[in-house]
Enzyme design. Structure first.
Site, PDB file in Angstrom:
ATOM      1  N   CYS A   1      63.435  -8.996  21.215  1.00  0.00           N
ATOM      2  CA  CYS A   1      63.431  -7.619  21.737  1.00  0.00           C
ATOM      3  C   CYS A   1      64.375  -7.568  22.936  1.00  0.00           C
ATOM      4  CB  CYS A   1      62.021  -7.148  22.082  1.00  0.00           C
ATOM      5  SG  CYS A   1      61.239  -8.079  23.415  1.00  0.00           S
TER       6      CYS A   1
ATOM      7  N   ASP B 106      59.685   0.773  22.632  1.00  0.00           N
ATOM      8  CA  ASP B 106      59.520  -0.109  23.782  1.00  0.00           C
ATOM      9  C   ASP B 106      58.351   0.337  24.664  1.00  0.00           C
ATOM     10  OD1 ASP B 106      59.825  -1.794  25.902  1.00  0.00           O
ATOM     11  OD2 ASP B 106      62.012  -1.694  25.853  1.00  0.00           O
TER      12      ASP B 106
HETATM   13  P1  4NP Z   1      60.556  -5.600  25.770  1.00  0.00           P
HETATM   14  O1  4NP Z   1      60.371  -4.528  26.949  1.00  0.00           O
HETATM   15  O2  4NP Z   1      61.981  -5.450  25.259  1.00  0.00           O
HETATM   16  O3  4NP Z   1      59.547  -5.207  24.733  1.00  0.00           O
HETATM   17  O4  4NP Z   1      60.286  -6.947  26.385  1.00  0.00           O
HETATM   18  C1  4NP Z   1      61.242  -4.440  28.054  1.00  0.00           C
HETATM   19  C2  4NP Z   1      60.987  -5.183  29.177  1.00  0.00           C
HETATM   20  C3  4NP Z   1      61.830  -5.074  30.267  1.00  0.00           C
HETATM   21  C4  4NP Z   1      62.910  -4.220  30.233  1.00  0.00           C
HETATM   22  C5  4NP Z   1      63.154  -3.477  29.103  1.00  0.00           C
HETATM   23  C6  4NP Z   1      62.331  -3.601  28.019  1.00  0.00           C
HETATM   24  N1  4NP Z   1      63.756  -4.086  31.356  1.00  0.00           N
HETATM   25  O5  4NP Z   1      64.657  -3.229  31.318  1.00  0.00           O
HETATM   26  O6  4NP Z   1      63.625  -4.825  32.337  1.00  0.00           O
END
Ligand code: 4NP
Length: 156
Positions: free
Chosen positions: A16, A131
């Site tokens: 992800c 997300d």
């Molecule tokens: P993930 O969620 O892709 O499901 O792990 C996120 C975690 C952090 C960030 C974006 C998405 N971020 O921009 O820091």
């Protein structure tokens, strides 16, 4: 999957954006599923990010809490960024949404061996897993991930 012989080892990398919410949830849901089925020797499972922002960080607390509601621990997990070499190391590279797939393909070059999929493909759905970092819906994400991982385990 129908290829469980003594020598069969399926290597799965969930991916992800940050590797602190969705892909670690998928990693530990899948590890839990294969353990419950007694298939832990047939799988090698990891997860990784397409970005560098969260590298070295533990799983985001609301994702930890959602997993623990289902008796699943992910205490040891630290985020890492996927590399081009992961394409050689893994049999399946499984993203959560279209944007992940685009970036995964940018990292690996071309998917010449058809290893790259979206997780919900294995549930027979052309669906993104949105997300939860932005939506806050960790319960909904867990349900989708559980469905996708079950489909991955049971695919022909
Ligand atoms: P993930 O969620 O892709 O499901 O792990 C996120 C975690 C952090 C960030 C974006 C998405 N971020 O921009 O820091």
């Amino acid at each position: 999957m129908q290829f469980f012989g003594e020598k069969t080892m399926i290597k799965v990398l969930f991916v992800c954006l940050g590797n602190i919410c969705r892909s670690p949830m998928a990693e530990f849901v899948m590890k839990d599923l294969v353990k419950k089925e007694g298939l832990q020797d047939n799988f090698y499972i990891e997860s990784a990010a397409t970005s560098y922002e969260e590298c070295g960080n533990p799983v985001y607390p609301p994702a930890v809490r959602e997993l623990s509601k289902h008796g699943i621990s992910c205490a040891e997990k630290r985020a890492r960024t996927m590399t081009k070499d992961d394409y050689k190391r893994f049999d399946y590279i499984i993203g959560m949404e279209d944007r992940n797939i685009t970036i995964i393909k940018r990292i690996i070059g071309a998917d010449t061996e058809n290893k790259v999929y979206k997780l919900m493909h294995f549930a027979g759905k052309d669906e993104d897993i949105a997300d939860p970092w932005y939506t806050g819906d960790f319960e909904g994400v867990y349900k989708q991930i559980a469905e996708g991982c079950r489909g991955l385990l049971e695919m022909d």
